[in-house]
Design an enzyme around this catalytic site. Structure first.
Site, mmCIF file in Angstrom:
data_model
loop_
_atom_site.group_PDB
_atom_site.id
_atom_site.type_symbol
_atom_site.label_atom_id
_atom_site.label_comp_id
_atom_site.label_asym_id
_atom_site.label_seq_id
_atom_site.Cartn_x
_atom_site.Cartn_y
_atom_site.Cartn_z
ATOM 1 C CG LEU A 65 -1.827 -1.271 1.334
ATOM 2 C CD1 LEU A 65 -2.532 -1.312 2.677
ATOM 3 C CD2 LEU A 65 -2.835 -1.289 0.199
ATOM 4 C CB THR A 97 8.305 2.313 1.612
ATOM 5 O OG1 THR A 97 8.915 1.411 0.700
ATOM 6 C CG2 THR A 97 9.387 3.100 2.341
ATOM 7 C CE LYS A 172 12.341 1.406 0.222
ATOM 8 N NZ LYS A 172 12.721 1.145 -1.142
ATOM 9 C CE LYS A 247 5.932 6.201 1.334
ATOM 10 N NZ LYS A 247 5.498 4.929 0.800
HETATM 11 P P1 NAD Z 1 0.671 2.436 -6.157
HETATM 12 O O1 NAD Z 1 0.045 3.728 -5.752
HETATM 13 O O2 NAD Z 1 0.921 2.160 -7.598
HETATM 14 O O3 NAD Z 1 -0.209 1.196 -5.577
HETATM 15 C C1 NAD Z 1 -0.861 1.203 -4.357
HETATM 16 C C2 NAD Z 1 -2.171 0.438 -4.552
HETATM 17 O O4 NAD Z 1 -2.811 0.281 -3.270
HETATM 18 C C3 NAD Z 1 -3.177 1.160 -5.450
HETATM 19 O O5 NAD Z 1 -3.535 0.301 -6.526
HETATM 20 C C4 NAD Z 1 -4.364 1.443 -4.518
HETATM 21 O O6 NAD Z 1 -5.621 1.372 -5.176
HETATM 22 C C5 NAD Z 1 -4.204 0.350 -3.494
HETATM 23 N N1 NAD Z 1 -4.865 0.585 -2.214
HETATM 24 C C6 NAD Z 1 -4.740 1.649 -1.377
HETATM 25 N N2 NAD Z 1 -5.483 1.473 -0.267
HETATM 26 C C7 NAD Z 1 -6.098 0.261 -0.394
HETATM 27 C C8 NAD Z 1 -7.000 -0.479 0.405
HETATM 28 N N3 NAD Z 1 -7.420 -0.031 1.589
HETATM 29 N N4 NAD Z 1 -7.412 -1.690 -0.040
HETATM 30 C C9 NAD Z 1 -6.995 -2.165 -1.235
HETATM 31 N N5 NAD Z 1 -6.134 -1.503 -2.053
HETATM 32 C C10 NAD Z 1 -5.696 -0.308 -1.640
HETATM 33 O O7 NAD Z 1 2.050 2.351 -5.316
HETATM 34 P P2 NAD Z 1 3.330 1.428 -5.653
HETATM 35 O O8 NAD Z 1 4.247 2.169 -6.553
HETATM 36 O O9 NAD Z 1 2.864 0.063 -5.995
HETATM 37 O O10 NAD Z 1 4.038 1.436 -4.204
HETATM 38 C C11 NAD Z 1 3.547 0.662 -3.121
HETATM 39 C C12 NAD Z 1 4.524 0.778 -1.976
HETATM 40 O O11 NAD Z 1 5.816 0.317 -2.404
HETATM 41 C C13 NAD Z 1 4.734 2.209 -1.473
HETATM 42 O O12 NAD Z 1 4.838 2.186 -0.082
HETATM 43 C C14 NAD Z 1 6.042 2.632 -2.134
HETATM 44 O O13 NAD Z 1 6.736 3.624 -1.374
HETATM 45 C C15 NAD Z 1 6.795 1.326 -2.148
HETATM 46 N N6 NAD Z 1 7.831 1.211 -3.191
HETATM 47 C C16 NAD Z 1 7.591 1.656 -4.460
HETATM 48 C C17 NAD Z 1 8.586 1.538 -5.417
HETATM 49 C C18 NAD Z 1 8.343 2.019 -6.837
HETATM 50 O O14 NAD Z 1 9.322 2.131 -7.606
HETATM 51 N N7 NAD Z 1 7.104 2.265 -7.237
HETATM 52 C C19 NAD Z 1 9.825 0.973 -5.091
HETATM 53 C C20 NAD Z 1 10.031 0.489 -3.802
HETATM 54 C C21 NAD Z 1 9.018 0.630 -2.852
#
Ligand code: NAD
Length: 296
Positions: A65, A97, A172, A247
């Site tokens: 999330l 994260t 991290k 973030k």
């Molecule tokens: P994203 O915004 O693409 O995906 C998050 C998903 O969570 C969305 O599809 C949203 O609809 C869903 N969501 C939110 N609340 C919800 C709920 N209550 N029930 C069901 N679904 C729900 O984000 P992301 O890029 O996939 O990143 C996710 C996590 O990973 C973050 O914490 C981010 O910091 C971390 N991260 C991202 C990357 C990157 O390159 N994108 C790399 C490392 C870590």
């Protein structure tokens, strides 16, 4: 093979859930976005009608999330909080994260219900999520880590046990603060060289073979045209967004505040990424920070 509930199927969670299904696990997937859910179903996951139905009977629950408030709300405090529906003995793996305090308080709330919990944030970005080569950095007990490891191996290559609950998030945030600092330093040095007439490719090679060598110079050069297949050479599209770096640097500042650990370089990096974001570059890859240094 296990029955796994996967909640949060965005840029990262979607391909991670698909890799679990490809490895032969039964994956019950849920996301608030119907489009995200459809992608996961196309990749071999089963659609659940809600998060509550996804976790019914699951041995493992994985969450991916955006931030701490989403994890806390979904699992602990929201309407239909999942900790009221997840069976005791289930292992919940949160790969989002998030801030260390929330990770620890969610772990404590899980323990009260007899539910196992680990924080397991990832490094490796969307490319790593798709290729199944993520690095997982796990916080939890040795027993919980041993239980999580085989499942995480279907989505990642390097699986580390950083320490007890919260340690995954601490490691991290230390890593990403370092990444922000080294990218800012690399942009600063390259821009100064270019402004003084040097060829960025030659300067990069010199620093790579000298004491300024670092990850950005090796695989993620911020100057367009120096390297192929990096965001800088495709208008800073794809990669790791400025918004996400901002973030993560915010999480580093929270941790610094709570522990009174001095982070002047992290704080400067956060200010730089903030200026860059405010100028409308939040959606670009973080190596675009070099634009901030260039003459307008
Ligand atoms: P994203 O915004 O693409 O995906 C998050 C998903 O969570 C969305 O599809 C949203 O609809 C869903 N969501 C939110 N609340 C919800 C709920 N209550 N029930 C069901 N679904 C729900 O984000 P992301 O890029 O996939 O990143 C996710 C996590 O990973 C973050 O914490 C981010 O910091 C971390 N991260 C991202 C990357 C990157 O390159 N994108 C790399 C490392 C870590």
């Amino acid at each position: 093979m296990a029955l796994i509930a996967f909640i949060g199927l965005g840029n990262m969670g979607g391909p991670m859930a698909v890799n679990l299904a490809k490895a032969g696990h039964q994956v019950k997937a849920f996301d608030l976005s119907a489009e995200a859910l459809k992608h996961a179903v196309d990749g071999g996951c089963e659609a659940a009608q809600s998060a509550v139905t996804a976790v019914a009977g699951a041995e493992f629950v994985i969450t991916m999330l955006p931030a701490g408030r989403h994890v806390q709300g979904l699992l602990v405090s929201g309407e239909d909080a999942l900790f009221n529906h997840i069976a005791p003995g289930t292992l919940v793996i949160d790969s989002s994260t998030i801030d260390v305090q929330t990770a620890r308080s969610v772990a404590a709330a899980a323990a009260e219900k007899g539910i196992d919990f680990v924080d397991a944030p990832v490094s490796g970005g969307v490319g790593g999520a798709q290729a199944g080569t993520l690095t997982f950095i796990v916080g939890g007990t040795a027993e919980q880590f041993a239980r999580a490891e085989p499942v995480l191996k279907a989505m990642g290559k390097n699986i580390f046990h950083a320490g007890d609950h919260g340690a995954g998030q601490i490691a991290k945030v230390c890593n990403n603060m370092m990444l922000g600092i080294l990218m800012a330093g690399t942009c600063e040095a390259l821009n100064m060289g270019i402004k003084n007439g040097l060829d960025p490719a030659i300067l990069s090679e010199i620093m790579k073979q000298s004491s300024g060598n670092n990850w950005a110079l090796q695989v993620y050069n911020p100057v367009p045209g120096v390297m192929e297949n990096v965001p800088a050479s495709r208008d800073y599209q794809g990669g790791f967004q400025v918004d996400l770096m901002y973030k993560d640097l915010g999480l580093a500042m929270d941790l610094s505040q709570h522990s009174a650990a001095p982070t002047p370089m992290g704080s400067a990096a956060r200010a730089l990424f903030n200026l860059h974001k405010t100028a409308g570059n939040g959606g670009l890859d973080f190596s675009s920070l070099i634009k901030l240094y260039k003459d307008k």
